[in-house]
Write an enzyme that holds these catalytic residues in place. Structure first.
Site, PDB file in Angstrom:
ATOM      1  N   HIS A  67       2.711  -5.040  -1.974  1.00  0.00           N
ATOM      2  CA  HIS A  67       1.707  -3.982  -2.187  1.00  0.00           C
ATOM      3  C   HIS A  67       2.347  -2.600  -2.341  1.00  0.00           C
ATOM      4  O   HIS A  67       2.134  -1.934  -3.364  1.00  0.00           O
ATOM      5  CB  HIS A  67       0.680  -3.986  -1.055  1.00  0.00           C
ATOM      6  CG  HIS A  67      -0.127  -2.728  -0.958  1.00  0.00           C
ATOM      7  ND1 HIS A  67      -1.005  -2.324  -1.947  1.00  0.00           N
ATOM      8  CD2 HIS A  67      -0.159  -1.758   0.001  1.00  0.00           C
ATOM      9  CE1 HIS A  67      -1.555  -1.167  -1.599  1.00  0.00           C
ATOM     10  NE2 HIS A  67      -1.064  -0.805  -0.426  1.00  0.00           N
ATOM     11  N   GLU A  95       2.828   3.431  10.054  1.00  0.00           N
ATOM     12  CA  GLU A  95       1.561   2.947  10.619  1.00  0.00           C
ATOM     13  C   GLU A  95       1.640   1.497  11.080  1.00  0.00           C
ATOM     14  O   GLU A  95       1.116   1.151  12.146  1.00  0.00           O
ATOM     15  CB  GLU A  95       0.454   3.084   9.570  1.00  0.00           C
ATOM     16  CG  GLU A  95      -0.912   2.666  10.079  1.00  0.00           C
ATOM     17  CD  GLU A  95      -1.978   2.794   9.007  1.00  0.00           C
ATOM     18  OE1 GLU A  95      -3.131   2.514   9.316  1.00  0.00           O
ATOM     19  OE2 GLU A  95      -1.645   3.163   7.873  1.00  0.00           O
ATOM     20  N   ASP A  96       2.302   0.658  10.301  1.00  0.00           N
ATOM     21  CA  ASP A  96       2.195  -0.787  10.527  1.00  0.00           C
ATOM     22  C   ASP A  96       3.471  -1.468  10.981  1.00  0.00           C
ATOM     23  O   ASP A  96       3.493  -2.684  11.151  1.00  0.00           O
ATOM     24  CB  ASP A  96       1.718  -1.474   9.228  1.00  0.00           C
ATOM     25  CG  ASP A  96       0.302  -1.052   8.848  1.00  0.00           C
ATOM     26  OD1 ASP A  96      -0.466  -0.707   9.767  1.00  0.00           O
ATOM     27  OD2 ASP A  96      -0.032  -1.073   7.654  1.00  0.00           O
ATOM     28  N   ASP A 158      -2.083   3.974  -4.094  1.00  0.00           N
ATOM     29  CA  ASP A 158      -2.441   2.979  -3.079  1.00  0.00           C
ATOM     30  C   ASP A 158      -3.860   2.469  -3.305  1.00  0.00           C
ATOM     31  O   ASP A 158      -4.124   1.266  -3.282  1.00  0.00           O
ATOM     32  CB  ASP A 158      -2.314   3.631  -1.698  1.00  0.00           C
ATOM     33  CG  ASP A 158      -2.750   2.709  -0.570  1.00  0.00           C
ATOM     34  OD1 ASP A 158      -2.219   1.597  -0.468  1.00  0.00           O
ATOM     35  OD2 ASP A 158      -3.625   3.124   0.223  1.00  0.00           O
TER      36      ASP A 158
END
Length: 726
Positions: A67, A95-96, A158
């Site tokens: 992605h 963030e992830d 995005d």
């Protein structure tokens, strides 16, 4: 990069060619305009991102790293710089994944780390609702945009890839994301001039939200009759022949409408599919600005122009930097032909907007799209400082994302662009917040007009101000821009707070007088100690809370004076008035802290008392109000008040008028009330038979004398049998 960045010791190095997957090769191919050493940075960023996202998958089952790499490819097609592409590949790492800002800054430079931080959402914080979380995340993104516009490029990339792969999402999420795309992100792309991304976002959002409508329209577009194709070819050939004959170097392309643009036009203009499709679109791209006007003359010589349909966005660019000449021609078979004429540079800006800045080769000069985008975001920044909540800020941004603008001239000849339906007051706030706050009227093309007047393109507008003027709540009803709405709300809150502080000061002083002291005579240490104990940062906050009824002045006075409270035992309101001495006089301008009870509708000249109500401040009642008896149980909440010598404003009052029940009577009564300079707020029939009707009139008056004049004028009417104040 801003500095030579070496990979952090903990971050993986770039892989060799054999270990590079196809989707990374596709990104490198899209980024062919970058030098080899910068393309190597993309590989290194992919290696770091792939390691960080190891084990994570998308809802489609693909590795998650596909992605962010696809987002970078979207941006590479816009020919952005390498820092933006690296940040796009790493945009979800903070963030992830366990990767930190410090690690990114160490490995790829501060700029990349700041870009990633700017895109990072706030999901880890606790919000009262999903809407508030999304709004706060959006607010943070807009603030990051103010520091670096590339944040929004990454966010749009995005969103575009998420929309391309939206099919993997469950139904409710798919609908929510599609609606947000159409309402916020596509308009932002348009506001920043990025038409290619805007068009795809709109089409994908439309497809997700209304799949059947999209399918039907798309099928109709693809199955256009042979006649239409022949007409298109004929128009194109005639325009090309004349342009060539004139010696112009040009690029001529036909424009095909998208399902979304057709759907929007059908809805907004109430047209059928055939009516919308019966418009042919062409774009002529030439070498220079003089050639644009030359090509315009050529187009007008081939087909006659439609009167009033010419727009010159070269002389007056749109707010997003878009420049072009627009004209509509009367084509063969009576069909309109929409023609856009622009230079190659203008075409680049029209398609890529702010992204076009990074597409310029060495020696080229970027367009004004970036400067205009920065100006827009600066205005958003100014408004967000005064905005109460993230949701309100998001609504203001939505308001500012109108696709249509009006272009107005200041007295000095400068051009301001505002959303369509903007008023003179919007113009005042666009010039400066202080001018808006002090505005009283406007001069449009030399003619004096009210602030609520809607403006049209080309008008010269000047604002008339007065030092004594201040925003009114009614202004919120007719402004169109988020900046004006935020500024008005902020100023009203400030005025209400100032009024509350002033009134609270007077109320506390009255209570302290009963204890034979005053606020000025109290030791400062005692006041400060009470503020700390009651958790007030400043004395003004305490005084405002007293006025709003959240603190009782008598209790605060006892605590400050450090005395025992007297056991007050009063028989009636008059005892309260006599005991509490001088009344607090009101002018009617005390915003937000004094309201007038609907049960008795007091007006200047009436004997009144105030009832202290939590959260509402003082509610004013007439002394002969039926509810006074009920309030005897809480005499400590009554406030001794009266009318000041100078009272301003208009006050609601109700009249019961008994009149003959026949046609035309109501109009006669209304005319009599109007002749007495009173406004009618509402009319209601209370009783009615064949001969007489009892009618309730809600009217506005200045005071008791004004009310008496209204009653006199209505009683003189032969059709009126009686008038009574309710």
């Amino acid at each position: 990069m801003t500095r030579d960045a070496t990979v952090h010791a903990d971050l993986p190095a770039a892989p060799d060619d054999a270990a590079t997957p196809d989707y990374v090769r596709a990104l490198e191919q899209a980024a062919h305009y970058l030098p080899p050493e910068q393309r190597q940075q993309l590989r290194r960023a992919w290696a770091v991102g792939a390691a960080a996202h190891e084990g994570q998958t998308r809802k489609s089952g693909e590795p998650y790293i596909t992605h962010p790499v696809a987002v970078a490819q979207v941006l590479a097609e816009q020919r952005v710089d390498v820092e933006t592409l690296v940040a796009a590949i790493l945009h979800d790492t903070i963030e992830d994944t366990p990767l930190t800002y410090a690690q990114l800054a160490e490995g790829f430079g501060e700029t990349v780390a700041e870009l990633v931080e700017g895109v990072t959402k706030l999901d880890k914080l606790q919000f009262s609702s999903r809407q508030e979380a999304a709004a706060e995340s959006f607010r943070k993104m807009m603030l990051a945009m103010a520091r670096d516009l590339r944040v929004i490029l990454i966010k749009l990339g995005d969103r575009l890839h998420n929309m391309r792969t939206l099919g993997a999402q469950p139904g409710p999420a798919r609908e929510r994301i599609a609606r947000e795309t159409l309402e916020v992100y596509a308009p932002i792309a348009q506001r920043l001039g990025m038409n290619m991304i805007k068009a795809e976002l709109q089409d994908l959002g439309f497809h997700a939200l209304h799949p059947l409508r999209h399918l039907i329209l798309d099928k109709h577009i693809r199955s256009q009759p042979m006649l239409r194709r022949e007409v298109m070819a004929k128009i194109e050939a005639q325009l090309a022949q004349r342009l060539t004959h004139e010696g112009l170097k040009y690029r001529l392309v036909s424009r095909v409408k998208s399902p979304w643009s057709i759907y929007s036009k059908m809805r907004s203009e109430g047209k059928s599919f055939d009516q919308v499709m019966d418009v042919f679109g062409f774009r002529i791209v030439v070498s220079s600005v003089p050639d644009c006007y030359h090509a315009l003359g050529v187009a007008h010589s081939v087909y006659k122009p439609l009167d009033g349909r010419f727009r010159d966005f070269i002389a007056i660019p749109k707010a997003n930097g878009y420049q072009s000449l627009h004209t509509v021609l009367f084509g063969p078979y009576g069909s309109p032909i929409e023609v856009q004429i622009r230079t190659e540079d203008m075409d680049l800006v029209a398609e890529r907007g702010i992204a076009a800045h990074w597409a310029y080769k060495h020696g080229g000069s970027p367009s004004g799209a970036q400067a205009r985008a920065h100006s827009w975001i600066a205005n958003l920044l100014e408004s967000q400082r005064a905005t109460g909540s993230s949701l309100e800020f998001l609504e203001n941004v939505k308001v500012d994302l109108f696709p249509d603008e009006v272009y107005l001239f200041t007295p000095k000849g400068d051009i301001l662009s505002l959303p369509r339906n903007s008023t003179a007051l919007d113009f005042a706030y666009a010039v400066h917040t202080d001018i808006g706050n002090k505005a009283v009227a406007a001069r449009v093309d030399g003619k004096l007009v009210p602030l609520r007047t809607k403006l049209a393109s080309g008008q010269k507008t000047e604002i008339v101000t007065a030092k004594s003027s201040a925003p009114r709540p009614q202004w919120l009803e007719f402004v169109a821009t988020g900046k004006a709405r935020t500024a008005i709300r902020s100023q009203l809150k400030q005025l209400e707070h100032e009024d509350a502080v002033t009134l609270g000061h007077r109320m506390l002083d009255r209570a302290l007088e009963d204890l034979r002291t005053s606020l000025d005579r109290l030791p400062q240490e005692r006041v400060d100690a009470y503020l700390v104990e009651a958790r007030y940062p400043r004395l003004e906050e305490l005084l405002a809370d007293i006025a709003l009824g959240n603190r009782m002045p008598a209790q605060v006075a006892v605590a400050l004076a450090q005395r025992e409270a007297d056991q007050e035992d009063f028989d009636d309101i008059d005892d309260v008035v006599r005991h509490r001495g001088e009344r607090i006089l009101i002018t009617g301008n005390e915003r937000g802290v004094i309201s007038f009870a609907n049960c008795c509708l007091p007006i200047p000249g009436d004997e009144i008392m105030g009832y202290h109500t939590a959260g509402r401040g003082i509610v004013v009642h007439r002394l002969d109000c039926p509810n006074v008896a009920e309030y005897r149980k809480s005499l400590e909440r009554w406030v001794a008040i009266g009318w000041d010598r100078e009272v301003t404003g208009e006050y609601g009052v109700a009249l019961r008028i008994e009149a003959e029940n026949r046609p035309g009577v109501l109009a006669q009564i209304a005319a009599a009330i109007a002749q007495a300079d009173s406004n009618i707020e509402g009319v209601e029939y209370l009783e009615r038979d064949s001969n007489v009707a009892a009618i309730r009139f809600a009217i506005q008056v200045k005071d008791r004398e004004h009310l008496a004049e209204v009653i006199r004028k209505t009683r003189r009417l032969g059709v009126v049998h009686g008038v009574q104040r309710l």
